[in-house]
Design a protein around this motif. Sequence first.
Motif, mmCIF file in Angstrom:
data_model
loop_
_atom_site.group_PDB
_atom_site.id
_atom_site.type_symbol
_atom_site.label_atom_id
_atom_site.label_comp_id
_atom_site.label_asym_id
_atom_site.label_seq_id
_atom_site.Cartn_x
_atom_site.Cartn_y
_atom_site.Cartn_z
ATOM 1 N N SER A 35 24.162 81.039 5.769
ATOM 2 C CA SER A 35 23.597 79.928 5.876
ATOM 3 C C SER A 35 24.942 78.879 6.745
ATOM 4 O O SER A 35 24.385 78.617 8.597
ATOM 5 C CB SER A 35 24.396 79.263 4.367
ATOM 6 O OG SER A 35 25.403 78.935 4.573
ATOM 7 N N ASP A 36 26.460 79.622 7.313
ATOM 8 C CA ASP A 36 27.179 78.837 8.495
ATOM 9 C C ASP A 36 26.528 79.390 9.556
ATOM 10 O O ASP A 36 26.240 78.540 11.074
ATOM 11 C CB ASP A 36 28.473 79.309 8.307
ATOM 12 C CG ASP A 36 29.341 78.570 7.183
ATOM 13 O OD1 ASP A 36 29.038 77.776 6.895
ATOM 14 O OD2 ASP A 36 29.964 79.420 6.981
ATOM 15 N N LEU A 37 25.611 80.577 9.417
ATOM 16 C CA LEU A 37 25.814 80.783 11.197
ATOM 17 C C LEU A 37 24.529 80.608 11.347
ATOM 18 O O LEU A 37 23.996 79.785 12.729
ATOM 19 C CB LEU A 37 25.491 82.820 11.375
ATOM 20 C CG LEU A 37 26.430 82.839 11.233
ATOM 21 C CD1 LEU A 37 26.983 84.933 11.140
ATOM 22 C CD2 LEU A 37 27.973 83.114 12.715
ATOM 23 N N GLY A 38 23.064 80.740 10.767
ATOM 24 C CA GLY A 38 22.657 79.602 10.471
ATOM 25 C C GLY A 38 21.971 78.106 11.318
ATOM 26 O O GLY A 38 21.268 78.123 11.365
ATOM 27 N N THR A 39 23.075 77.525 10.781
ATOM 28 C CA THR A 39 23.122 76.038 11.231
ATOM 29 C C THR A 39 23.536 75.691 12.511
ATOM 30 O O THR A 39 23.223 75.168 13.356
ATOM 31 C CB THR A 39 24.396 75.367 10.300
ATOM 32 O OG1 THR A 39 24.195 75.485 9.123
ATOM 33 C CG2 THR A 39 24.944 74.223 10.986
ATOM 34 N N LEU A 40 25.053 76.906 12.699
ATOM 35 C CA LEU A 40 24.827 77.425 13.774
ATOM 36 C C LEU A 40 23.125 77.708 14.995
ATOM 37 O O LEU A 40 23.790 76.851 16.142
ATOM 38 C CB LEU A 40 26.550 78.348 14.395
ATOM 39 C CG LEU A 40 27.618 77.450 13.882
ATOM 40 C CD1 LEU A 40 28.456 78.503 13.980
ATOM 41 C CD2 LEU A 40 28.070 76.217 14.349
ATOM 42 N N VAL A 53 13.847 78.269 12.531
ATOM 43 C CA VAL A 53 14.533 78.835 13.147
ATOM 44 C C VAL A 53 15.892 80.631 12.378
ATOM 45 O O VAL A 53 15.758 80.459 11.533
ATOM 46 C CB VAL A 53 16.420 77.987 13.767
ATOM 47 C CG1 VAL A 53 16.946 78.937 14.222
ATOM 48 C CG2 VAL A 53 16.043 76.876 14.714
ATOM 49 N N LYS A 54 16.036 80.854 12.564
ATOM 50 C CA LYS A 54 15.733 82.667 12.346
ATOM 51 C C LYS A 54 17.017 82.639 13.193
ATOM 52 O O LYS A 54 16.712 83.218 14.573
ATOM 53 C CB LYS A 54 14.501 83.742 11.951
ATOM 54 C CG LYS A 54 13.878 83.137 11.101
ATOM 55 C CD LYS A 54 14.408 82.746 10.145
ATOM 56 C CE LYS A 54 13.460 82.764 8.980
ATOM 57 N NZ LYS A 54 13.788 81.960 8.033
ATOM 58 N N THR A 55 18.502 83.051 13.504
ATOM 59 C CA THR A 55 19.837 83.263 13.198
ATOM 60 C C THR A 55 19.814 84.951 12.975
ATOM 61 O O THR A 55 19.966 84.858 11.181
ATOM 62 C CB THR A 55 20.347 82.374 13.467
ATOM 63 O OG1 THR A 55 19.577 81.188 14.038
ATOM 64 C CG2 THR A 55 21.852 83.079 14.396
ATOM 65 N N PRO A 97 32.864 81.859 14.195
ATOM 66 C CA PRO A 97 32.876 80.658 14.178
ATOM 67 C C PRO A 97 31.934 80.027 13.192
ATOM 68 O O PRO A 97 31.650 80.609 12.227
ATOM 69 C CB PRO A 97 30.527 80.293 15.273
ATOM 70 C CG PRO A 97 30.609 81.528 15.022
ATOM 71 C CD PRO A 97 31.926 82.905 14.556
ATOM 72 N N THR A 98 32.338 78.864 12.528
ATOM 73 C CA THR A 98 32.337 78.145 11.986
ATOM 74 C C THR A 98 31.288 76.701 11.573
ATOM 75 O O THR A 98 30.867 76.434 13.265
ATOM 76 C CB THR A 98 33.156 77.634 10.694
ATOM 77 O OG1 THR A 98 34.295 76.975 11.317
ATOM 78 C CG2 THR A 98 34.090 78.763 10.617
ATOM 79 N N PRO A 99 30.705 75.755 10.995
ATOM 80 C CA PRO A 99 29.836 74.856 11.457
ATOM 81 C C PRO A 99 30.775 73.659 11.877
ATOM 82 O O PRO A 99 30.987 72.755 12.199
ATOM 83 C CB PRO A 99 28.999 74.384 9.919
ATOM 84 C CG PRO A 99 28.929 76.041 9.285
ATOM 85 C CD PRO A 99 30.217 76.307 9.421
ATOM 86 N N ALA A 100 32.024 74.112 11.459
ATOM 87 C CA ALA A 100 33.290 72.415 12.272
ATOM 88 C C ALA A 100 33.302 73.558 13.252
ATOM 89 O O ALA A 100 33.798 72.460 14.504
ATOM 90 C CB ALA A 100 34.544 72.550 11.459
ATOM 91 N N THR A 101 33.412 74.863 14.043
ATOM 92 C CA THR A 101 33.525 74.084 15.109
ATOM 93 C C THR A 101 32.761 73.693 16.624
ATOM 94 O O THR A 101 31.563 74.328 15.498
ATOM 95 C CB THR A 101 33.384 76.111 15.878
ATOM 96 O OG1 THR A 101 33.978 76.708 14.124
ATOM 97 C CG2 THR A 101 33.943 76.609 16.741
#
Length: 141
Positions: free
Chosen positions: A8-13, A57-59, A117-121
Amino acid sequence: MDLPNSTSDLGTLGETFVAEWLQSQGAIVLAHQWNCRSGELDLVVKTADEIIAFVEVKTRSRGNWDSDGALSITLTKQRKILTAAQLFLLKHPEFENLPCRFDVALVRYTKKRGNPPTPATSPHLTKNQFSLQDYICNAFD
């Protein structure tokens, strides 16, 4: 910095990456991760030509099993997105007279050395880790 422990973190990015790309194409982001009882709409945008696009979006990382996420857009998933889009339009009647479409963005994540990376990045720091593999307009037709 916490390392992502789920996709989910990568999905958000990936969604943020696509939102920035769409904005560079003249779109206005109306909603990101809009939730309702039917599920979530990843992105809702108004395009430069005044169309409301509901973007799934699909990551995926390299070597994925589902064609960069394309195979995960099943008929059941499409119905959920359609229902969520109808609810979005009910909540936002100012858009109900505009034409709508359903798009799919397939994003590739390339893992770099070091911390992922994280969503905070800041997405600007990790942009080179994401690439748009395909953007399918009217994907549900």
